[in-house]
Design a protein around this motif. Structure first.
Motif, PDB file in Angstrom:
ATOM      1  N   GLY A 161      50.047  -3.036  67.810  1.00 43.16           N
ATOM      2  CA  GLY A 161      49.254  -2.005  67.152  1.00 43.16           C
ATOM      3  C   GLY A 161      48.015  -1.557  67.906  1.00 43.16           C
ATOM      4  O   GLY A 161      47.110  -0.983  67.310  1.00 43.16           O
ATOM      5  N   PHE A 162      47.975  -1.813  69.216  1.00 43.23           N
ATOM      6  CA  PHE A 162      46.812  -1.366  69.996  1.00 43.23           C
ATOM      7  C   PHE A 162      46.997   0.078  70.465  1.00 43.23           C
ATOM      8  O   PHE A 162      48.121   0.528  70.710  1.00 43.23           O
ATOM      9  CB  PHE A 162      46.608  -2.273  71.217  1.00 43.23           C
ATOM     10  CG  PHE A 162      45.955  -3.585  70.881  1.00 43.23           C
ATOM     11  CD1 PHE A 162      44.593  -3.772  71.098  1.00 43.23           C
ATOM     12  CD2 PHE A 162      46.693  -4.636  70.338  1.00 43.23           C
ATOM     13  CE1 PHE A 162      43.996  -4.981  70.791  1.00 43.23           C
ATOM     14  CE2 PHE A 162      46.093  -5.846  70.019  1.00 43.23           C
ATOM     15  CZ  PHE A 162      44.738  -6.020  70.248  1.00 43.23           C
ATOM     16  N   VAL A 163      45.871   0.747  70.592  1.00 43.59           N
ATOM     17  CA  VAL A 163      45.856   2.115  71.118  1.00 43.59           C
ATOM     18  C   VAL A 163      45.204   2.068  72.499  1.00 43.59           C
ATOM     19  O   VAL A 163      44.121   1.491  72.652  1.00 43.59           O
ATOM     20  CB  VAL A 163      45.025   3.039  70.201  1.00 43.59           C
ATOM     21  CG1 VAL A 163      44.967   4.449  70.769  1.00 43.59           C
ATOM     22  CG2 VAL A 163      45.599   3.045  68.797  1.00 43.59           C
ATOM     23  N   ALA A 207      34.344   3.331  65.364  1.00 46.24           N
ATOM     24  CA  ALA A 207      35.061   4.585  65.104  1.00 46.24           C
ATOM     25  C   ALA A 207      36.318   4.371  64.268  1.00 46.24           C
ATOM     26  O   ALA A 207      36.988   5.333  63.904  1.00 46.24           O
ATOM     27  CB  ALA A 207      35.427   5.252  66.426  1.00 46.24           C
ATOM     28  N   GLY A 208      36.653   3.107  64.015  1.00 48.31           N
ATOM     29  CA  GLY A 208      37.784   2.833  63.134  1.00 48.31           C
ATOM     30  C   GLY A 208      39.135   2.797  63.811  1.00 48.31           C
ATOM     31  O   GLY A 208      40.168   2.940  63.156  1.00 48.31           O
ATOM     32  N   MET A 240      39.338  -5.887  69.062  1.00 44.21           N
ATOM     33  CA  MET A 240      40.039  -5.876  67.776  1.00 44.21           C
ATOM     34  C   MET A 240      39.018  -5.977  66.637  1.00 44.21           C
ATOM     35  O   MET A 240      38.139  -6.832  66.663  1.00 44.21           O
ATOM     36  CB  MET A 240      40.962  -7.096  67.614  1.00 44.21           C
ATOM     37  CG  MET A 240      41.756  -7.483  68.823  1.00 44.21           C
ATOM     38  SD  MET A 240      42.373  -9.207  68.734  1.00 44.21           S
ATOM     39  CE  MET A 240      43.435  -9.140  67.306  1.00 44.21           C
ATOM     40  N   ALA A 241      39.205  -5.118  65.630  1.00 44.68           N
ATOM     41  CA  ALA A 241      38.330  -5.165  64.466  1.00 44.68           C
ATOM     42  C   ALA A 241      38.793  -6.255  63.505  1.00 44.68           C
ATOM     43  O   ALA A 241      39.978  -6.600  63.463  1.00 44.68           O
ATOM     44  CB  ALA A 241      38.344  -3.815  63.745  1.00 44.68           C
ATOM     45  N   PHE A 242      37.856  -6.759  62.715  1.00 47.73           N
ATOM     46  CA  PHE A 242      38.156  -7.784  61.703  1.00 47.73           C
ATOM     47  C   PHE A 242      38.908  -8.952  62.319  1.00 47.73           C
ATOM     48  O   PHE A 242      39.931  -9.387  61.808  1.00 47.73           O
ATOM     49  CB  PHE A 242      38.943  -7.169  60.525  1.00 47.73           C
ATOM     50  CG  PHE A 242      38.290  -5.947  59.955  1.00 47.73           C
ATOM     51  CD1 PHE A 242      37.124  -6.066  59.192  1.00 47.73           C
ATOM     52  CD2 PHE A 242      38.797  -4.682  60.208  1.00 47.73           C
ATOM     53  CE1 PHE A 242      36.493  -4.931  58.673  1.00 47.73           C
ATOM     54  CE2 PHE A 242      38.170  -3.558  59.701  1.00 47.73           C
ATOM     55  CZ  PHE A 242      37.017  -3.674  58.936  1.00 47.73           C
ATOM     56  N   GLY A 399      28.137   1.050  59.804  1.00 49.12           N
ATOM     57  CA  GLY A 399      29.405   0.430  59.410  1.00 49.12           C
ATOM     58  C   GLY A 399      30.227  -0.061  60.567  1.00 49.12           C
ATOM     59  O   GLY A 399      31.248   0.520  60.906  1.00 49.12           O
ATOM     60  N   MET A 400      29.764  -1.136  61.198  1.00 48.09           N
ATOM     61  CA  MET A 400      30.496  -1.754  62.301  1.00 48.09           C
ATOM     62  C   MET A 400      31.206  -3.007  61.800  1.00 48.09           C
ATOM     63  O   MET A 400      30.561  -3.938  61.333  1.00 48.09           O
ATOM     64  CB  MET A 400      29.522  -2.125  63.427  1.00 48.09           C
ATOM     65  CG  MET A 400      30.122  -2.983  64.530  1.00 48.09           C
ATOM     66  SD  MET A 400      31.405  -2.177  65.494  1.00 48.09           S
ATOM     67  CE  MET A 400      30.413  -1.423  66.801  1.00 48.09           C
ATOM     68  N   PRO A 401      32.529  -3.071  61.902  1.00 52.40           N
ATOM     69  CA  PRO A 401      33.232  -4.276  61.449  1.00 52.40           C
ATOM     70  C   PRO A 401      32.999  -5.455  62.392  1.00 52.40           C
ATOM     71  O   PRO A 401      32.708  -5.247  63.576  1.00 52.40           O
ATOM     72  CB  PRO A 401      34.715  -3.869  61.498  1.00 52.40           C
ATOM     73  CG  PRO A 401      34.771  -2.446  61.882  1.00 52.40           C
ATOM     74  CD  PRO A 401      33.449  -2.050  62.446  1.00 52.40           C
TER      75      PRO A 401
END
Length: 438
Positions: A161-163, A207-208, A240-242, A399-401
């Motif tokens: 799931g990486f971009v 940026a999500g 990776m977020a979260f 809002g930075m995870p």
RNA sequence: GCCCCGAUAGUGUAGCGGCCUAUCAUACGGGCCUGUCGAGCCCGUGACAUGGGUUCAAAUCCCGUUCGGGGCGCCA
């Protein structure tokens, strides 16, 4: 008898047969390539012809004079029209009886580097003549393998799931300090070549994007002169977020394993040419805390300051305990960059890790600081000016995870997997302390 | 930034005060050889990085320069 090129005789790839495909096509064929070897006997001559797919023997009956073989130089480019010899005695296994040979472009004599000589040239001579060096499959195999390693990495990341993104390489500020950046003029402004995409990866987390990676050049203006450093190298970076440090490590060992798996499947030929016996290492790779490393050093009678980085000598001692890949985790905050997340229980340590292969460092990663206030205090403790990082800090205010990531040196990984002693072997046109050409 | 080491034909090397008109391999040129394939055999061409110094004598010793190799620091 000499046949010179007019430039109009360029062969069409439509009617050209690759040497690897000889025997699957008609008996009358055209092959193109480089003259690797010439053996002239009284009544007949033999050429070893090489293209990107392999080598074959070209037999010339001197009396029939399809070409004056004696006028040919090694590494010249020729086109051969001829007939397949059905039961070849050649050790190449493939033989063409030439009916016509066209010289497409002659090579000068002497060659500055003979890629198939019995004497091996020095690396410096080879790099100065890289186009000739790469004509040897032993050398070009390195880059076919490197390409496959990268494919294995990309494939794994895409499946997870990486971009893939491209961030700027001309930047306004340092990522971790100012000393080791190349200066460039950016019109009326002062700019630098990027040493790492770190700040941009993190902004993209805000940026999500969720999971992001980049493969691109990184520039380090350090006057190091070692077999494991380049001034321009290929950095594979993920964020990776979260995710915590363990998540990032799992992704990292997955990437490395995928790279190994990919070359084992796709590059048997190249591995064989280089004589590489590569095996996958079972996952997970061992995790060793920094404090445990200090104990290992202590057992070996080496006293080590807990605030100091490990030296190559230290790592050699530690590598004595581990074969292959392993992680060193929980590094002291004093030796890690400002964006590294301190450990909750022991803030003098961090949620960071390096991937090691024996004594060599391949990857550095961590959970990152996501709280802007903590980031500001970390800037202060590293002696950095937060104003230089305003565009970066801004992304943390809205809002930075929590997030984690790493950066992997592609040439370092390649040199380890391929068992090469000098990282310059893994860069097709390396940039080191003094090499700016070719 | 610091420290060690090196530079001899196209390539890779031996020689380390007079035995050097410089070794060997490979490459290159010529000759011989009915199938070679690290082809073989014979003959030949080809080099002491550069500038100073020491010495009766320097490829060889000393100093500078240029270029290269390696280590440390830094990191990937």
């Amino acid at each position: 008898m000499k046949q010179y090129i007019t430039g109009l005789e360029s062969p069409s790839s439509m009617k050209r047969t690759l040497i690897a495909e000889i025997g699957t096509n008609e008996a009358i064929l055209t092959v193109c390539g480089w003259v690797q070897d010439i053996r002239i006997l009284k009544n007949l001559s033999f050429l070893v012809l090489r293209d990107e797919s392999g080598v074959c023997q070209v037999t010339v009956k001197n009396l029939e004079k399809p070409f004056d073989v004696a006028s040919l130089n090694r590494e010249s480019v020729i086109l051969v029209d001829g007939m397949l010899v059905p039961q070849s005695q050649s050790k190449t296994g493939k033989e063409i009886l030439a009916s016509r040979i066209t010289l497409l472009n002659a090579a000068k004599v002497p060659l500055p580097l003979a890629p198939f000589d019995k004497v091996q040239a020095d690396l410096d001579t080879r790099l100065n003549n890289r186009f000739l060096d790469l004509r040897n499959p032993r050398i070009s195999s390195i880059f076919r393998l490197k390409s496959s390693i990268l494919w294995g990495i990309r494939n794994f990341l895409m499946q997870n799931g990486f971009v893939e993104v491209q961030t700027p390489k001309i930047v306004a500020s340092a990522t971790e300090g100012g000393a080791n950046l190349f200066n460039v003029k950016y019109f009326e402004d002062e700019a630098y070549l990027s040493q790492s995409p770190q700040l941009y990866k993190e902004i993209l987390i805000s940026a999500g994007v969720g999971r992001v990676f980049e493969v691109g050049p990184a520039f380090r203006a350090e006057k190091h002169n070692t077999v494991i450093h380049l001034n321009e190298f290929t950095s594979v970076d993920i964020e990776m977020a979260f995710a915590d440090a363990e998540d990032a490590m799992r992704m990292l060992e997955g990437v490395v394993d995928s790279a190994i798996q990919n070359i084992l499947e796709a590059n048997r030929k190249e591995l064989e040419i280089l004589g590489i016996d590569l095996k996958r290492q079972p996952l997970p790779y061992p995790r060793v805390e920094f404090s445990e490393c200090l104990k290992i050093l202590g057992d070996a009678g080496i006293k080590h300051d807990p605030e100091e980085d490990l030296t190559p000598e230290d790592l050699r001692v530690i590598a004595g305990r581990y074969s292959g890949f392993y992680f060193i985790t929980k590094w002291p905050a004093s030796v890690r960059p400002f964006y590294t997340m301190p450990d909750h229980e022991n803030p003098e340590f961090t949620n960071s890790f390096d991937l090691q292969y024996q004594e060599k460092e391949i990857t550095s990663g961590a959970q990152r600081v996501h709280d802007p206030a903590m980031l500001r205090s970390r800037f202060a403790s590293k002696g950095l000016n937060p104003e230089d990082f305003d565009f970066y800090l801004k992304a943390f205010e809205y809002g930075m995870p929590p997030h984690s990531g790493w950066g992997l040196g592609l040439e370092r990984l390649a040199m380890i997997l391929l068992g090469l002693k000098n990282i310059r072997e893994c860069a097709i046109f390396p940039r080191d302390r003094t090499r700016l050409k070719p």
